[in-house]
Structure formats: structure tokens, C-alpha cells
Design a protein around this motif. Structure first.
Motif, PDB file in Angstrom:
ATOM      1  N   ALA A   1      -9.346  10.267  -0.838  1.00  0.00           N
ATOM      2  CA  ALA A   1      -8.358   9.244  -0.485  1.00  0.00           C
ATOM      3  C   ALA A   1      -9.073   7.984  -0.037  1.00  0.00           C
ATOM      4  O   ALA A   1     -10.000   8.035   0.759  1.00  0.00           O
ATOM      5  CB  ALA A   1      -7.443   9.743   0.624  1.00  0.00           C
TER       6      ALA A   1
ATOM      7  N   ASN B   1       0.834  -1.196   0.000  1.00  0.00           N
ATOM      8  CA  ASN B   1       0.000   0.000   0.000  1.00  0.00           C
ATOM      9  C   ASN B   1       0.870   1.248   0.000  1.00  0.00           C
ATOM     10  O   ASN B   1       1.861   1.323   0.725  1.00  0.00           O
ATOM     11  CB  ASN B   1      -0.927   0.023   1.218  1.00  0.00           C
ATOM     12  N   LYS B   2       0.499   2.227  -0.790  1.00  0.00           N
ATOM     13  CA  LYS B   2       1.257   3.468  -0.888  1.00  0.00           C
ATOM     14  C   LYS B   2       0.485   4.597  -0.236  1.00  0.00           C
ATOM     15  O   LYS B   2      -0.743   4.546  -0.137  1.00  0.00           O
ATOM     16  CB  LYS B   2       1.531   3.791  -2.363  1.00  0.00           C
TER      17      LYS B   2
ATOM     18  N   GLU C   1      -3.726  11.640   3.661  1.00  0.00           N
ATOM     19  CA  GLU C   1      -3.194  10.944   4.831  1.00  0.00           C
ATOM     20  C   GLU C   1      -2.159  11.812   5.542  1.00  0.00           C
ATOM     21  O   GLU C   1      -1.392  12.544   4.915  1.00  0.00           O
ATOM     22  CB  GLU C   1      -2.556   9.620   4.422  1.00  0.00           C
TER      23      GLU C   1
ATOM     24  N   GLU D   1       8.496   8.045  -1.410  1.00  0.00           N
ATOM     25  CA  GLU D   1       7.659   7.091  -0.679  1.00  0.00           C
ATOM     26  C   GLU D   1       8.513   6.156   0.185  1.00  0.00           C
ATOM     27  O   GLU D   1       8.049   5.672   1.225  1.00  0.00           O
ATOM     28  CB  GLU D   1       6.823   6.265  -1.654  1.00  0.00           C
TER      29      GLU D   1
ATOM     30  N   VAL E   1       0.247  12.985  -4.985  1.00  0.00           N
ATOM     31  CA  VAL E   1       1.069  11.779  -5.112  1.00  0.00           C
ATOM     32  C   VAL E   1       1.684  11.735  -6.506  1.00  0.00           C
ATOM     33  O   VAL E   1       1.422  12.598  -7.351  1.00  0.00           O
ATOM     34  CB  VAL E   1       0.223  10.519  -4.847  1.00  0.00           C
TER      35      VAL E   1
ATOM     36  N   GLU F   1      -1.626   7.836   0.348  1.00  0.00           N
ATOM     37  CA  GLU F   1      -2.684   8.420  -0.461  1.00  0.00           C
ATOM     38  C   GLU F   1      -2.867   9.891  -0.108  1.00  0.00           C
ATOM     39  O   GLU F   1      -2.488  10.341   0.970  1.00  0.00           O
ATOM     40  CB  GLU F   1      -4.005   7.673  -0.215  1.00  0.00           C
ATOM     41  N   ARG F   2      -3.479  10.622  -1.012  1.00  0.00           N
ATOM     42  CA  ARG F   2      -3.794  12.024  -0.741  1.00  0.00           C
ATOM     43  C   ARG F   2      -4.638  12.123   0.525  1.00  0.00           C
ATOM     44  O   ARG F   2      -5.574  11.369   0.727  1.00  0.00           O
ATOM     45  CB  ARG F   2      -4.563  12.649  -1.905  1.00  0.00           C
TER      46      ARG F   2
ATOM     47  N   ARG G   1       1.622   5.786   8.209  1.00  0.00           N
ATOM     48  CA  ARG G   1       0.527   6.736   8.348  1.00  0.00           C
ATOM     49  C   ARG G   1       0.139   6.894   9.813  1.00  0.00           C
ATOM     50  O   ARG G   1      -0.041   5.913  10.533  1.00  0.00           O
ATOM     51  CB  ARG G   1      -0.684   6.252   7.546  1.00  0.00           C
TER      52      ARG G   1
ATOM     53  N   ALA H   1      -8.109   4.827   1.843  1.00  0.00           N
ATOM     54  CA  ALA H   1      -7.051   4.165   2.603  1.00  0.00           C
ATOM     55  C   ALA H   1      -7.652   3.490   3.807  1.00  0.00           C
ATOM     56  O   ALA H   1      -8.507   4.051   4.479  1.00  0.00           O
ATOM     57  CB  ALA H   1      -5.988   5.169   3.045  1.00  0.00           C
TER      58      ALA H   1
END
Length: 270
Positions: free
Chosen positions: A228, A70-71, A76, A200, A125, A73-74, A206, A230
Motif C-alpha cells: 500500500a 485519494n482512495k 489501511e 468507498e 480494493v 488502499e490495501r 483512515r 498511502a
């Protein structure tokens, strides 16, 4: 007359004080695992994320989801290592208190006094184009972002530091503080490589919850305005989770010992 073997006397149960070192050892090992792979505590040292976060708040950071690819996200709120040039060198604290904090931070029970980490909100991102002009809103891919849910009261989106348009490289993030006029974020590091974006790979995880003080306990949801998507990890203090996991193991061991069974063997077979 058949020989009758005398039944073995039940193994004498150890006292609680003899079991206590085992309990502590299990708790420490679990805390280390949790800190490395699940959650870690961080302290907020500045006002750059007000009013979302206050100076002195303790947040718990989810370190598990990045292991599954998982990357960020906007929207977070993320903790990340200093990309280089964002922070000055922190002075090394001395004394008994500093040594205690070093030990406790090593197992995740306290934030580290020396970690060169920052906390900001992800605004754009990799692949996004982000910009903000004096008197206007932050634009991501040409669309204005409604920041009313988190922008510090009385702040403007970027009047103190307009920027862009900037194309965020793949694998990198554009981050900003919620207290926009008191945050040295991506806007202030455009002279560095990658125009102030953060890799990243530098992201620790997070921030999912404010864990301390108790009066400020609460989650850190993703604002809907940034669309987002997430997931949130289960929340709990690493030390407390470790201790909770260790107690049942030790109690189970004591029950088996009282019943005359070896503590760490499997049950009867066949």
C-alpha cells in the motif's frame, strides 16, 4: 502658533477574563473545521481489531486526504459507516453525561456515542479478486498475503469463514478485522448486496494514530506485505490543535490593543 493635537491615550487593554470567551469561541470554530475536514476521534468498542487496536482505544482518523481524491488502499485501517445490516440499532444513552458527550462529540473533542461506524483493515480494493480457503492464506489477485504483522496471535486467516473467489467491484472495498476469529467483517455479509464489500463513499477516513491511552500512543502504518502506498496526515487531537491555533490570535489581538491600534485592522500603508 500651530495647534497641537493631544496624542490619543492608548486603548485600555481588556482583562484576560474578558478575552477568554473570544479564545473559547475561536477554539470551538477551529475544532469544528478540523473535525469536518481534517481529523476526528473514534472510540474502539470491540475486540475485532486486536492486537492492533484494543477495546477502549481512541484513534484519530484522517478525513483530509479523501478531499483530494485519494482512495483507500490495501492495508489501511479505515473507519466507515454501516453499509446497512452490519450493526444492530444502538440503544440511546440518557442523562447529563450523554448530553455532555453529545456536545463534545459535536466539536470533535470526544467520539460520538451514537455513530453507526465500524473499523476494519482494507484487504482488497476495486478490481481485485480476493479469496481464502481453509488452511490457506488470503489471496489477492492470486498472490498470498503475509499477514504476520497484524493477524491476532493464534488466529488463522479464514478457517472459521472461508470465502471466494470474489471480484471486488470498482469503488468498493473488501475489509477484514485483525482478530480474524472475532470479527464480523466482509466475510459474514456476503448475503447482502455487493457480497459484503463496502462502498468507498461510506469511508469516513483512515485511522492514522492511537491517541489514547497515552501508554498505547502510536501510529498505524500500512503493512508492506500489501504494497500500500498511502500518505499519513499530520496527527493531533482536534481540540488541542484548535486551542493552539486560537491562542496566538488572541495574544496578537491583545498586543495590538495595548499599542493603541484597532485589533483587527491591517498595518500602516504607504
Amino acid at each position: 502658533m500651530p495647534f497641537l493635537a493631544r496624542p490619543k491615550a492608548p486603548r485600555k487593554q481588556r482583562s484576560f477574563w474578558k478575552e477568554l470567551p473570544i479564545l473559547i469561541g475561536i477554539a470551538v470554530v477551529l475544532a469544528l473545521v478540523i473535525k469536518t475536514f481534517l481529523l476526528q476521534a473514534f472510540s474502539i468498542p470491540s475486540d475485532s481489531m486486536q492486537n492492533t487496536l484494543q477495546r477502549g482505544d481512541r484513534v484519530l482518523v484522517d478525513k483530509l486526504t479523501p478531499w483530494f481524491g485519494n482512495k483507500p488502499e490495501r492495508g489501511e485501517v479505515v473507519v466507515f459507516h454501516d453499509p446497512g445490516g452490519w450493526l444492530g440499532e444502538a440503544p440511546r444513552s440518557e442523562g447529563f453525561g450523554a448530553r455532555v458527550q453529545d456536545v463534545l462529540s459535536g466539536i470533535g473533542l470526544m467520539p460520538s456515542a451514537e455513530d453507526q461506524d465500524l473499523i476494519k483493515r482494507v484487504i482488497a480494493v476495486g478490481g481485485d479478486t480476493v479469496e481464502c480457503h481453509k488452511g490457506g492464506s488470503v489471496l489477492v489477485n492470486g498472490e498470498a498475503v503475509d499477514e504476520s504483522d497484524y493477524l491476532y496471535p493464534g488466529n488463522t486467516p479464514c478457517d472459521d469463514r472461508p470465502f471466494g473467489p470474489i471480484e471486488v467491484p470498482e469503488g468498493r472495498l473488501w475489509v477484514m478485522g485483525d482478530h480474524r476469529q472475532d470479527s464480523l467483517d466482509s466475510r459474514y455479509h456476503q448475503n447482502l448486496a455487493f457480497q459484503g464489500t463496502v462502498s468507498e463513499d461510506d469511508v469516513v477516513g483512515r485511522a492514522v494514530v492511537i491517541a489514547w491511552p497515552v501508554s498505547r500512543w502510536g501510529t498505524l502504518p500500512v503493512p508492506g506485505s500489501l504494497d500500500a502506498l498511502a500518505g499519513q496526515a499530520a496527527v493531533g487531537a482536534p481540540g488541542a490543535v484548535a486551542l493552539a491555533g486560537a491562542v496566538p490570535l488572541v495574544l496578537w489581538r491583545r498586543r495590538r490593543a495595548a499599542a493603541g491600534q484597532p485589533a483587527w485592522t491591517r498595518g500602516p500603508v504607504g
